[in-house]
Each structure stands twice: as C-alpha cells, then as structure tokens.
Motif scaffolding. Structure first.
Motif, PDB file in Angstrom:
ATOM      1  N   CYS A 240     104.099  63.960 162.177  1.00  0.00           N
ATOM      2  CA  CYS A 240     103.601  62.586 162.065  1.00  0.00           C
ATOM      3  C   CYS A 240     104.617  61.648 162.703  1.00  0.00           C
ATOM      4  O   CYS A 240     105.817  61.741 162.431  1.00  0.00           O
ATOM      5  N   ARG A 242     105.078  58.680 162.051  1.00  0.00           N
ATOM      6  CA  ARG A 242     105.577  57.689 161.095  1.00  0.00           C
ATOM      7  C   ARG A 242     106.529  58.314 160.075  1.00  0.00           C
ATOM      8  O   ARG A 242     107.528  57.718 159.723  1.00  0.00           O
ATOM      9  N   CYS A 243     106.210  59.529 159.573  1.00  0.00           N
ATOM     10  CA  CYS A 243     107.022  60.081 158.470  1.00  0.00           C
ATOM     11  C   CYS A 243     107.503  61.497 158.742  1.00  0.00           C
ATOM     12  O   CYS A 243     108.175  62.086 157.905  1.00  0.00           O
ATOM     13  N   CYS A 260      97.615  62.391 158.288  1.00  0.00           N
ATOM     14  CA  CYS A 260      98.907  62.719 157.697  1.00  0.00           C
ATOM     15  C   CYS A 260      98.745  62.855 156.193  1.00  0.00           C
ATOM     16  O   CYS A 260      98.256  61.927 155.547  1.00  0.00           O
ATOM     17  N   CYS A 263     101.690  59.997 154.543  1.00  0.00           N
ATOM     18  CA  CYS A 263     101.800  58.535 154.662  1.00  0.00           C
ATOM     19  C   CYS A 263     100.455  57.840 154.814  1.00  0.00           C
ATOM     20  O   CYS A 263     100.398  56.640 155.094  1.00  0.00           O
TER      21      CYS A 263
HETATM   22 ZN   LIG Z   1     102.967  60.519 158.035  1.00  0.00          ZN
END
Ligand SMILES: [Zn+2]
Length: 266
Positions: A240, A242-243, A260, A263
């Motif tokens: 991911c 983002r995370c 995901c 998140c």
């Molecule tokens: Zn994520």
C-alpha cells in the motif's frame, strides 16, 4: 472497460476531427452493432455532425436530425481514419478519404440512431447522476437510498453514471473506505470524502488521457497514462502506498476489487 475518463477523451478527440462534417456514406458490416436497424443507413446518410457529447459512459453524436447513441462496452473503439480490418463493424464516410469507423473485438458495443425525444427518454431512465456535475446534496441523497457494499453502488450506472471497476477502487482507496463497507453506515465525513474523490480522480484521469489497461486508445489512436498512477487497481499483493501493508482483493458485484486491509475503514 472504457470508463468516464476514457470516453471523455474519445469525445474530445472526435470534436477535433469530425465536428460539422457531413456523413456522405454509411457502410454497415455487422448488423448487431446497430441492433439490426434496417433503416439505419437511410436515417444517418447525408446528416451533418453538429455536436459530440458525453453522458456517463455514453457518446452522443448530435446530427442535424436525431442522434447516434454509442456505448463502447468492453472493447469498442471509435476511430478517425483508423485501419479497417475484420473487427471493423461500421464505417461512416465523411469525405472520399476521411471516415469514422467502429471497431470492436468482442462486439458488445452498440450504436443506435435515436430521435431527440427517444434519446431524452433513454438517458432519463437508464443513466444516473453526471459525476462531474452533481452537487453534494444530489450525490448523498441518491447514494443513501442504497444499501450494501459502497463499491456496488458506485458501479450502478443508474445511481451515478460513468464509474467502473478501476475508478471505483481508486476513489474508495483515496477516501479511506473499504469497497465492501455498507453504504447505509457511511458517515457524513465518508460521504464528503467519496464525493470529492469522485470529482478529483475522474478529473485527473481525464487530463492524463484515461487509463490504458489492455488496448484502450482515443479516437486518434492515442493511449492514456493514468494506469501509471493507479494506487490499488491491478496492484493486489503489492505494498500500500499509504501504509505499506500488502493490498488484499475480493469480489464485489462480480468484479475483482483491490483494497488496503489496514488503512481503509470497514
Ligand atoms: Zn494502506
């Protein structure tokens, strides 16, 4: 396969090339594409192309009398001066050496001649809100009448027109909501995020020329770039952005769905 950003790019390309041209010849090679309309040639020949519009995933070619309503479905392509081959099903000649052709490997697409009132009727009954034009109130009222996975309702063309599998996954990732999250449980902040991401992701994708996954090209043969910016679609098992968790997949409304697990809420 082509969703709103790809169809919008087809329309923009057509506007550069076929506006105000006269359809001086019609060659129907596959009758199923025009739903077997025996009078198609007679209705279309000699007409002037006055405008080209998009509504959801539909292309509307406005003629001086009536309209052509075109849905590309899976693999349809409208090409200006494109190669003619065994997948070409309709050719509209605009002069001796210019033409608009319809090519479709799977042959699921349709080109229908409709009068103005037939067109209005069709759009009013089958096509939902126009995502780039809808207000937040229109969006939230329409979507909150629905239940079940939010992705299923974003894909419903009678609710909002133009969003398909790619952009639904991207919009929900950007909004931090899992595709399977029940629509009836969305809070006002979720709704606002989804509404804003619908507008911004579609607008950015249009400017990038749409997404070319298999073989999408616009009417001038140009591929899109937005596939390079996908954050979840086609990225199952990857990290991911983002995370850093590993992206998961499931099926919603029969469509492969990537998200995901960590998140996106739900
Ligand atoms: Zn994520």
């Amino acid at each position: 396969m082509p969703e709103l950003p790809e169809v919008e790019n087809v329309v923009r390309g057509l506007k550069k090339n076929i506006l105000n041209k006269k359809i001086c010849g019609v060659e129907v090679l596959t009758e199923s594409i025009i739903n077997g309309d025996q009078n198609f040639t007679q209705k279309v020949q000699g007409q002037i192309i006055e405008d080209i519009q998009r509504r959801g995933k539909y292309i509307i070619i406005k003629l001086n009398q009536g309209n052509l309503l075109i849905h590309l479905r899976m693999t349809g392509k409208l090409l200006y001066n494109g190669d003619k081959d065994k997948h070409t099903h309709l050719i509209l000649y605009l002069s001796q050496d210019t033409w608009l052709s319809y090519k479709d490997v799977r042959k699921f697409g349709r080109i229908l001649y409709l009068s103005d009132s037939q067109l209005q009727n069709y759009l009013a009954t089958k096509v939902g809100l126009e995502p780039l034009e809808m207000s937040f109130e229109e969006f939230s009222q329409r979507i909150m009448k629905k239940k079940g996975p939010i992705k299923k309702n974003l894909l419903d063309q009678g609710v909002i027109a133009g969003i398909g599998n790619i952009y639904a996954d991207e919009i929900l990732f950007a909004s931090g909501v899992k595709p399977q999250y029940p629509t009836e449980k969305l809070d006002p902040a979720d709704l606002k995020a989804i509404y804003e991401n619908i507008k911004s992701i579609l607008a950015i994708a249009i400017e990038a020329g749409g997404s070319t996954i298999r073989d999408y090209v616009d009417s001038t043969g140009k591929a899109g770039d937005f596939q390079n910016f996908h954050k979840v679609y086609g990225r199952f098992g990857q990290a991911c952005v983002r995370c850093n968790s590993s992206l998961d997949k499931t099926k919603i409304a029969g469509r492969t769905t990537v998200f995901c697990p960590d998140c996106q809420k739900g």
